[in-house]
Design a protein around this motif. Structure first.
Motif, PDB file in Angstrom:
ATOM      1  N   GLU A   1      -1.113   4.027  -3.801  1.00  0.00           N
ATOM      2  CA  GLU A   1      -2.249   3.161  -3.477  1.00  0.00           C
ATOM      3  C   GLU A   1      -3.106   3.777  -2.378  1.00  0.00           C
ATOM      4  N   MET A   2      -2.462   4.464  -1.428  1.00  0.00           N
ATOM      5  CA  MET A   2      -3.223   5.145  -0.379  1.00  0.00           C
ATOM      6  C   MET A   2      -4.102   6.238  -0.974  1.00  0.00           C
TER       7      MET A   2
ATOM      8  N   VAL B   1      -9.753  -3.623   0.157  1.00  0.00           N
ATOM      9  CA  VAL B   1      -8.359  -3.969   0.425  1.00  0.00           C
ATOM     10  C   VAL B   1      -8.141  -5.470   0.293  1.00  0.00           C
TER      11      VAL B   1
ATOM     12  N   LEU C   1       0.852  -1.193   0.000  1.00  0.00           N
ATOM     13  CA  LEU C   1       0.000   0.000   0.000  1.00  0.00           C
ATOM     14  C   LEU C   1       0.886   1.241   0.000  1.00  0.00           C
TER      15      LEU C   1
END
Length: 592
Positions: free
Chosen positions: A342-343, A418, A338
């Motif tokens: 990606e965050m 997720v 992550l």
């Protein structure tokens, strides 16, 4: 064109084995492939049980050989011949050790070149395949799905018959009653200006069957809801519907568990652990952010309100001071996966489902990287990390909102996102659980009032009766859902049978005595003549099939499904009707 006169099918293609060698058989089906090698012709013949090789050799009669040369894919044929061992065996086919040396061949139907090849896992667009659904259904993988559905229906009827249930057909043309979704309406020719509705469920009729004394009712029922479609929704669907008298909730749940154990044992050869796990609605929301949680993986929600309240981070403090919450998810070992990019994607995701934003932290080898760390002291960050049970390599995701329900729901959706992104969902695993003690009421912001979370015939829990008028948010229902891998399979409840309590609930839901009498008078009248305590549930047969097979869409387990806009590409319905038909019904088409 040939006929079947004088011959009768003796065997299905996929059933022949070496034990049948020497037998004269007659098989029928569709040509999958023809291979002409000059003096030898081989044909793969397909029916719903599988493939079988037909052999035409130098000793085959000339007329039969000539017919074999004419064969093309999807021709319909009947073949008579002797089963023999194959010279070149095919270990990938159940019938791969044998073939039929054909002596009689009849072409029963010719075929044009189909718009797509009839093979498993077709890559042709779904819309094209649905346009020619009768061809799509010839594919072995789809046929397997439909045959499994048939088997599930038989197991269902056998199980409930063995447990004393009576299958009763309830009407398809009923009175329109509010059950949470739009009704499909059917105009009446004989009663102009009046309409029937197609049933969203057999709810009222099955309750009346209990009043009638049938004690245990079941039906594999067709139901209809005029609502927007999703992968696990169709406007018409099949429900395994049941109702039981002289029972409490434990009796219904026990029966549901025994049914599911039977299904998994006979369909998949799996033994379910009994009893099934249970979570209250509140537990499910606080741990998973969903009333239909997928418990095959972790990522449980953690309340960090105490730790967040000790910080000076404005987002956290604003949510908490407004009576809200701050909660998070620890994605173990995902700090590298992550990334900041990606965050950012996850931040956009949570905004899309109603959150204001996403706070995050990654425990990298060189320290903690965080979107909010600069607002916290080292001690405050450490307190949050301890509460989250964080270790080096973990990624932490937080949502803060003054609306606790929204924060939980957003984190529930984020948890699923997720898990899918990082491939955390175990395959070939089935987690079943009951969700119980649902809220009886839910607050509708648009209406500015409490409405029934379930249908209005659901009984409140006995200890909550005192709060019906004074504190609706505290009232819980004798309602329960069965969840499998994050999909709601069944929903049910213990019903109200006391006419006074039923009238009280109608009043609380804003129905006057006159409105309740008009819409549900027949049910209230029935309860005046001795209604036994009863309860039941409806279980989605389509959804159960979909889960057992691991399919991505209900369209894979329904023979003739609708698409996203509730139309059917094959027959092009819905479609306009003649003006005369409308006039006969007393209807007129308004300007668009």
């Amino acid at each position: 064109m040939d006929t079947m006169q004088g011959i009768k099918r003796t065997d299905y293609c996929g059933t022949l084995r070496m034990a049948d060698a020497g037998r004269t058989v007659t098989v029928c089906g569709w040509v999958q492939k023809q291979r002409d090698l000059g003096s030898l012709i081989f044909v793969d013949l397909r029916d719903r049980t599988g493939l079988l090789q037909l052999a035409f050799t130098e000793g085959t009669e000339a007329g039969v050989m000539e017919k074999a040369r004419r064969l093309r894919s999807e021709f319909v044929v009947a073949a008579v011949g002797v089963v023999r061992e194959r010279a070149a065996k095919n270990p990938d086919l159940p019938t791969g050790d044998v073939e039929v040396e054909v002596t009689v061949l009849r072409i029963l139907g010719e075929s044009e070149t189909p718009p797509f090849e009839i093979v498993e896992n077709s890559q042709t667009s779904e819309l094209t395949r649905l346009k020619y659904r009768y061809l799509d259904l010839r594919r072995p993988d789809l046929q397997k799905n439909i045959l499994l559905r048939h088997r599930l229906a038989k197991i269902t009827r056998d199980f409930f018959d063995e447990n004393g249930f009576i299958e009763i057909e309830t009407p398809m043309l009923i009175r329109s009653t509010p059950e949470g979704a739009r009704d499909f309406l059917v105009p009446s020719r004989l009663h102009k200006g009046s309409f029937y509705a197609l049933p969203q469920s057999p709810q009222l009729y099955k309750q009346l069957s209990m009043v009638a004394g049938f004690d245990r009712y079941m039906q594999i029922a067709r139901c209809f809801r005029d609502e927007d479609l999703r992968a696990d929704r169709q406007p018409e669907f099949t429900q395994i519907d049941l109702e039981m008298s002289f029972v409490d909730m434990e009796d219904v749940l026990d029966l549901g568990e025994r049914y599911m154990r039977r299904v998994f044992r006979e369909m998949l050869g799996l033994e379910l652990t009994a009893p099934l796990k249970r979570l209250t609605y509140r537990e499910a929301m606080e741990r998973y952010g969903s009333d239909k949680p997928d418990t095959r993986y972790g990522l449980e929600l953690v309340d960090i309100g105490e730790q967040a309240g000790a910080t000076e981070f404005g987002v956290f403090r604003a949510a908490l001071s407004a009576g809200g919450t701050v909660r998070g998810i620890n994605v173990k070992g995902a700090a590298a996966a992550l990334s900041r990019k990606e965050m950012d994607k996850l931040t956009e995701f949570v905004r899309g489902v109603g959150a204001k934003g996403l706070a995050w932290a990654r425990l990298n080898p060189d320290g903690v990287a965080s979107s909010f760390g600069k607002f916290l002291t080292a001690e405050q960050m450490d307190a949050i990390l301890r509460k989250m049970d964080a270790e080096p390599g973990d990624a932490l995701l937080f949502v803060a909102d003054e609306n606790e329900s929204l924060a939980l729901t957003v984190l529930g959706a984020l948890r699923q996102e997720v898990a899918a992104k990082l491939d955390l969902v175990p395959k070939d695993r089935y987690d079943l659980l009951w969700i119980t003690e649902f809220p009886f009421f839910e607050y509708d912001k648009e209406l500015g009032e409490f409405v029934a979370m379930h249908h209005p015939f659901t009984a409140p829990m006995d200890e909550c009766l005192a709060y019906l008028e004074t504190d609706k948010a505290r009232v819980r229902a004798k309602a329960y859902d069965l969840v499998l891998n994050g999909v709601e399979l069944a929903s049910g409840s213990i019903r109200i049978t006391d006419p006074a309590l039923q009238s009280r609930i109608f009043t609380l839901l804003g129905l006057s005595d006159e409105e309740a009498k008009e819409k549900f008078g027949f049910l209230l009248d029935a309860f005046r003549y001795g209604a036994p305590p009863h309860g039941g549930m409806g279980l989605g047969l389509d959804r159960l099939c979909m889960q057992l097979l691991g399919c991505a869409s209900l369209r894979d387990v329904v023979a003739f499904p609708k698409v996203q806009n509730a139309s059917e590409p094959m027959t092009e319905c819905p479609a306009p009707v003649d003006k005369d038909q409308l006039l006969e019904l007393g209807l007129a088409k308004t300007a668009e």
